[in-house]
Design an enzyme around this catalytic site. Structure first.
Site, mmCIF file in Angstrom:
data_model
loop_
_atom_site.group_PDB
_atom_site.id
_atom_site.type_symbol
_atom_site.label_atom_id
_atom_site.label_comp_id
_atom_site.label_asym_id
_atom_site.label_seq_id
_atom_site.Cartn_x
_atom_site.Cartn_y
_atom_site.Cartn_z
ATOM 1 N N LYS A 87 0.829 -1.332 0.037
ATOM 2 C CA LYS A 87 0.046 -0.020 0.126
ATOM 3 C C LYS A 87 0.775 1.032 -0.043
ATOM 4 C CE LYS A 87 -4.507 1.354 2.192
ATOM 5 N NZ LYS A 87 -5.121 1.082 3.770
HETATM 6 C C1 E4P Z 1 -8.104 2.466 3.350
HETATM 7 O O1 E4P Z 1 -7.534 1.716 3.210
HETATM 8 C C2 E4P Z 1 -8.364 3.113 4.750
HETATM 9 O O2 E4P Z 1 -7.801 2.221 5.670
HETATM 10 C C3 E4P Z 1 -9.508 2.996 5.233
HETATM 11 O O3 E4P Z 1 -10.564 2.996 4.642
HETATM 12 C C4 E4P Z 1 -9.652 4.885 5.852
HETATM 13 O O4 E4P Z 1 -10.855 5.062 6.399
HETATM 14 P P1 E4P Z 1 -11.176 6.143 7.487
HETATM 15 O O5 E4P Z 1 -11.438 7.101 6.804
HETATM 16 O O6 E4P Z 1 -12.512 5.578 8.223
HETATM 17 O O7 E4P Z 1 -10.271 6.097 8.315
#
Ligand code: E4P
Length: 217
Positions: A87
């Site tokens: 990622k």
């Molecule tokens: C994506 O991979 C992120 O981990 C995530 O969806 C972030 O979400 P949030 O805005 O609820 O922190």
């Protein structure tokens, strides 16, 4: 549509896996910290534990913000398990690193995507997944779902193979709307996934069936 769970909580991952509908897991440094997982060695062990629990892709985020650091970290993460997806943040070096990994056949997820232009760049760099954060856009009074539509249109126009991974999903309706708009994947909390199960008429209907069954026995 693939369902990923967005958590580093092993119990919740197990629960979603037991439902039989889980296709993978996404994590980020904040989700790791929320579970009290800190320090490189603990984080690595946690990724290994998650990979043992699920069959699908597990996104593991790099911490470096320069190309060399991302490559070093990403290669180490990818070597942990074939399920690992590296990622990468949506910054200039993240795009360079994405191109590097995709040309080596290593899966990538370009994260922190908030515009169609960023999603276009991620696809050009060969990303496996692109993660538009719909909930965080909604938080600032911008239509997160509209971004999913824009990316879908652009990717379909050119046949980009990058999968749209709707991220920052906050509730059940987000999942349904993303499915309507043709998102390839969604990642969300267990509560949003379990919300799909619920309908009062199902509960009322089941109670009546059981009541009528008892009458005849
Ligand atoms: C994506 O991979 C992120 O981990 C995530 O969806 C972030 O979400 P949030 O805005 O609820 O922190």
């Amino acid at each position: 549509m693939k369902f990923f769970i967005d958590t580093a909580n092993l119990e919740q991952i197990k629960e979603a896996q037991a439902l039989g509908i889980l296709d993978g897991v996404t994590t980020n440094p904040s989700l790791m910290a929320k579970e009290g997982i800190t320090g490189e060695a603990n984080i690595i062990n946690h990724y290994k534990a998650i990979c043992e629990l699920v069959d699908g892709d597990v996104s593991a985020e790099v911490i470096s913000t320069n190309f060399d650091g991302m490559v070093k970290e990403g290669e180490a993460l990818a070597a942990l398990n074939p399920q690992i997806v590296v990622k990468l943040p949506m910054i200039k070096d993240g795009i360079k690193a994405c191109k590097y990994f995709s040309s080596k056949g290593i899966k990538t997820n370009v994260t922190l995507v908030f515009s169609a232009g960023q999603a276009l760049l991620a696809a050009k760099a060969g990303a496996t997944y692109v993660s538009p954060f719909i909930g965080r856009l909604d938080d600032i009074s911008t239509d997160g779902l509209n971004l999913i539509s824009e990316i879908r249109l652009i990717y379909d126009n050119y046949g980009f193979q990058t999968q749209i991974l709707a991220a920052s999903v906050r509730h059940t309706m987000h999942i349904i709307d993303c499915a309507k708009l043709g998102s390839d994947v969604m990642t969300g909390p267990l509560s949003a996934i379990e919300g799909l199960l619920k309908h009062p008429l199902t509960d009322i209907g089941l109670a009546k069936f059981l009541e009528d069954y008892k009458k005849g026995n």
